[in-house]
Motif scaffolding. Structure first.
Motif, mmCIF file in Angstrom:
data_model
loop_
_atom_site.group_PDB
_atom_site.id
_atom_site.type_symbol
_atom_site.label_atom_id
_atom_site.label_comp_id
_atom_site.label_asym_id
_atom_site.label_seq_id
_atom_site.Cartn_x
_atom_site.Cartn_y
_atom_site.Cartn_z
ATOM 1 N N CYS A 86 33.121 29.991 34.038
ATOM 2 C CA CYS A 86 32.882 31.386 33.655
ATOM 3 C C CYS A 86 32.537 31.505 32.177
ATOM 4 O O CYS A 86 33.141 30.840 31.331
ATOM 5 C CB CYS A 86 34.106 32.248 33.963
ATOM 6 S SG CYS A 86 33.726 34.014 33.820
ATOM 7 N N ASN A 98 32.790 34.353 30.588
ATOM 8 C CA ASN A 98 33.523 35.494 30.040
ATOM 9 C C ASN A 98 34.879 35.091 29.455
ATOM 10 O O ASN A 98 35.374 33.992 29.711
ATOM 11 C CB ASN A 98 33.689 36.586 31.103
ATOM 12 C CG ASN A 98 32.394 37.348 31.327
ATOM 13 O OD1 ASN A 98 31.447 37.198 30.549
ATOM 14 N ND2 ASN A 98 32.339 38.140 32.363
ATOM 15 N N ASP A 99 35.470 36.040 28.732
ATOM 16 C CA ASP A 99 36.681 35.715 27.972
ATOM 17 C C ASP A 99 37.857 36.642 28.290
ATOM 18 O O ASP A 99 38.669 36.929 27.415
ATOM 19 C CB ASP A 99 36.371 35.778 26.463
ATOM 20 C CG ASP A 99 35.939 37.180 26.037
ATOM 21 O OD1 ASP A 99 35.751 38.050 26.913
ATOM 22 O OD2 ASP A 99 35.792 37.408 24.822
ATOM 23 N N CYS A 100 37.941 37.102 29.539
ATOM 24 C CA CYS A 100 39.025 38.034 29.902
ATOM 25 C C CYS A 100 40.379 37.371 29.629
ATOM 26 O O CYS A 100 40.681 36.316 30.194
ATOM 27 C CB CYS A 100 38.920 38.412 31.374
ATOM 28 S SG CYS A 100 37.275 38.947 31.861
ATOM 29 N N TYR A 133 43.392 37.929 30.460
ATOM 30 C CA TYR A 133 44.389 37.806 31.532
ATOM 31 C C TYR A 133 44.025 36.722 32.535
ATOM 32 O O TYR A 133 44.781 36.445 33.458
ATOM 33 C CB TYR A 133 44.518 39.154 32.278
ATOM 34 C CG TYR A 133 43.198 39.660 32.798
ATOM 35 C CD1 TYR A 133 42.730 39.281 34.039
ATOM 36 C CD2 TYR A 133 42.390 40.479 32.013
ATOM 37 C CE1 TYR A 133 41.499 39.712 34.499
ATOM 38 C CE2 TYR A 133 41.162 40.918 32.463
ATOM 39 C CZ TYR A 133 40.727 40.525 33.709
ATOM 40 O OH TYR A 133 39.495 40.940 34.150
ATOM 41 N N CYS A 134 42.849 36.117 32.372
ATOM 42 C CA CYS A 134 42.329 35.228 33.416
ATOM 43 C C CYS A 134 42.615 33.761 33.078
ATOM 44 O O CYS A 134 42.294 33.298 31.981
ATOM 45 C CB CYS A 134 40.823 35.437 33.562
ATOM 46 S SG CYS A 134 40.094 34.329 34.765
ATOM 47 N N PHE A 191 41.183 31.112 33.938
ATOM 48 C CA PHE A 191 40.050 30.201 33.741
ATOM 49 C C PHE A 191 38.940 30.870 32.943
ATOM 50 O O PHE A 191 37.761 30.681 33.203
ATOM 51 C CB PHE A 191 39.552 29.614 35.067
ATOM 52 C CG PHE A 191 39.480 30.587 36.191
ATOM 53 C CD1 PHE A 191 40.598 30.840 36.969
ATOM 54 C CD2 PHE A 191 38.303 31.246 36.481
ATOM 55 C CE1 PHE A 191 40.534 31.749 38.019
ATOM 56 C CE2 PHE A 191 38.230 32.150 37.516
ATOM 57 C CZ PHE A 191 39.348 32.402 38.293
ATOM 58 N N ASN A 192 39.344 31.703 31.972
ATOM 59 C CA ASN A 192 38.319 32.263 31.082
ATOM 60 C C ASN A 192 37.687 31.131 30.257
ATOM 61 O O ASN A 192 38.192 30.006 30.243
ATOM 62 C CB ASN A 192 38.883 33.404 30.230
ATOM 63 C CG ASN A 192 39.841 32.945 29.155
ATOM 64 O OD1 ASN A 192 39.603 31.943 28.494
ATOM 65 N ND2 ASN A 192 40.938 33.664 28.969
ATOM 66 N N SER A 244 34.075 34.865 42.437
ATOM 67 C CA SER A 244 33.537 33.790 41.595
ATOM 68 C C SER A 244 33.704 34.111 40.119
ATOM 69 O O SER A 244 33.710 35.279 39.723
ATOM 70 C CB SER A 244 32.037 33.583 41.882
ATOM 71 O OG SER A 244 31.558 32.454 41.158
ATOM 72 N N GLY A 245 33.816 33.066 39.316
ATOM 73 C CA GLY A 245 33.620 33.210 37.878
ATOM 74 C C GLY A 245 32.131 33.420 37.622
ATOM 75 O O GLY A 245 31.299 33.241 38.520
ATOM 76 N N VAL A 246 31.799 33.810 36.413
ATOM 77 C CA VAL A 246 30.397 34.120 36.104
ATOM 78 C C VAL A 246 29.720 32.875 35.516
ATOM 79 O O VAL A 246 29.987 32.482 34.385
ATOM 80 C CB VAL A 246 30.301 35.308 35.116
ATOM 81 C CG1 VAL A 246 28.838 35.659 34.860
ATOM 82 C CG2 VAL A 246 31.050 36.512 35.654
ATOM 83 N N LYS A 279 32.829 42.212 28.959
ATOM 84 C CA LYS A 279 32.603 43.158 30.054
ATOM 85 C C LYS A 279 32.695 44.574 29.522
ATOM 86 O O LYS A 279 33.644 44.921 28.824
ATOM 87 C CB LYS A 279 33.658 42.974 31.142
ATOM 88 C CG LYS A 279 33.353 41.852 32.099
ATOM 89 C CD LYS A 279 34.169 42.008 33.375
ATOM 90 C CE LYS A 279 35.259 41.005 33.453
ATOM 91 N NZ LYS A 279 36.070 40.998 34.649
HETATM 92 S S1 SF4 Z 1 36.398 34.772 36.192
HETATM 93 FE FE1 SF4 Z 1 36.298 37.009 36.105
HETATM 94 S S2 SF4 Z 1 38.274 37.602 35.245
HETATM 95 FE FE2 SF4 Z 1 38.012 35.398 34.777
HETATM 96 S S3 SF4 Z 1 37.080 35.344 32.729
HETATM 97 FE FE3 SF4 Z 1 35.430 35.300 34.255
HETATM 98 S S4 SF4 Z 1 34.818 37.429 34.502
HETATM 99 FE FE4 SF4 Z 1 36.824 37.443 33.505
#
Ligand code: SF4
Length: 379
Positions: free
Chosen positions: A61, A63-65, A67-68, A70-71, A106-108, A178
């Motif tokens: 992924c 992204n850097d969320c 709470y996730c 696997f960011n 899915s992750g992005v 996001k």
């Molecule tokens: S998988 Fe989803 S929640 Fe986790 S970092 Fe990526 S976009 Fe964010």
């Protein structure tokens, strides 16, 4: 890595999306199915209990969320299942009678549409090559193009975009990438357009991550009400934020700690908070409660010790106790512990014979342990 190794990683990653909705009626939430590590019990809108293969297409992924687990900043094993691999393993499980449907997220990887292309290819293989007609819940990646959304709505039984937070300010605390309106709300709206144009039977749901952004319950409830009234979301789910660095093993005891505790100690428990939000959700959807009927403490949060319907009833002593033989359906629905099924039983039962004793209610199948103090039986 072979398919099974990838599946182990990707299904393990998907467990963080586990909400109380992953349950059947006679089990506590947050359990995995007995049938295997990758398989989760769920209840479909029809009430049918099913087992779903719940997996990610990829846990890679950009992204850097925060709470996730696997960011993009996390040092974890990454992998992606190719559409043919995932479709094939799903069909093997299906043919062995171990799963009824698929929950695919899915992750992005790269961007939203590149990720959607892989997920859509998986779903298309299932629908067109393997002729699978059953339940598929497909997460739509925030910011996906209208074209990708249209295809998802045409192929899936249910689609969802996770809202995560009640507003842009809260989401901004969790991710720098996001955007609340541009990526999440606008994708929900384009799903609605696609549903109207192509497949009204495809439902749309969403999910909050509860407790990750310092948001109050009031913010979540107001946002939930807007989602139902303005975006035509079928169900909103709530998933308690879990500290993935130090994850607790969820159990029935943790889920319900404090709720059966009559001694009055505060139950400071994120899973109880999640449960209270589900109770509010039911009040809004099934009990004709309005957002103004939901009461909070001074911090804007729901009581952890009392369910929200009881909080409302205790706030309105002028309305109780209700005469069980005369109260209207709407009034009975406001009694703590009495649900729509019990209300119907009371109304049907009292037409045949006056209800005089608590035992009469029990005979009708109405549980009175919570509601007895709010009802009166005039003989
Ligand atoms: S998988 Fe989803 S929640 Fe986790 S970092 Fe990526 S976009 Fe964010």
């Amino acid at each position: 890595m072979d398919t099974e190794q990838k599946l182990n990683i990707l299904t393990d990653s998907s467990k963080y999306d586990l909400a109380c909705a992953c349950k059947t009626g006679d089990q506590p939430g947050r359990v995995r199915g007995d049938a295997g590590r990758w398989i989760y019990p769920a209840v479909l809108p029809s009430g049918r209990k099913v087992f779903l293969l719940k997996t990610l297409q990829s846990n890679d992924c950009v992204n850097d969320c925060s709470y996730c687990p696997f960011n993009s900043r996390k040092d974890v094993a990454r992998c992606t299942l190719e559409p043919a691999q995932l479709a094939s393993v799903f069909m093997q499980l299906r043919e062995a009678g171990r799963v009824d449907g698929l929950f695919l997220s899915s992750g992005v990887c790269g961007n939203a549409d590149q990720t959607m292309a892989k997920m859509l290819a998986t779903v298309e293989l299932l629908r067109k090559r393997h002729l699978f007609r059953g339940f598929i819940h497909m997460k739509v990646i925030p910011g996906a193009s209208d074209e990708a959304v249209n295809q998802a709505v045409q192929q899936a039984t249910r689609v969802s975009v996770n809202i995560e937070s009640p507003n842009a300010k809260r989401l901004g605390k969790l991710t720098s990438r996001k955007r609340f309106h541009e990526d999440i709300i606008s994708t929900m709206q384009s799903i609605n357009r696609a549903r109207k144009a192509y497949n009204r039977k495809c439902s749309q749901t969403t999910q909050f991550v509860v407790g990750a952004a310092g948001e109050s319950d009031r913010e979540i409830v107001l946002s939930t009400e807007r989602l139902y009234s303005k975006i035509d979301i079928e169900r909103v789910y709530f998933s308690a934020y879990q500290d993935f660095e130090n994850p607790p093993e969820p159990s029935q005891k943790m889920l319900f700690e404090g709720m059966t505790d009559k001694s009055g100690g505060p139950a400071d428990n994120i899973f109880v908070r999640e449960h209270r939000l589900y109770q509010v959700d039911f009040l809004l959807r099934k009990y004709n409660f309005s957002k103004e009927d939901i009461l909070y403490d001074t911090g804007g949060n729901l009581s952890l010790r009392k369910d929200p319907k009881q909080v409302w009833a205790d706030h309105h002593p002028e309305l109780f106790p209700l005469d069980v033989n005369r109260a209207s359906k709407e009034e009975l629905l406001r009694v703590p512990g009495i649900g729509p099924i019990s209300v119907n039983r009371i109304i049907k039962g009292r037409k045949q014979e006056k209800i005089q004793w608590l035992d009469d209610l029990k005979r009708l199948g109405v549980r009175t342990s919570q509601g007895r103090d709010y009802l009166t039986l005039k003989r």
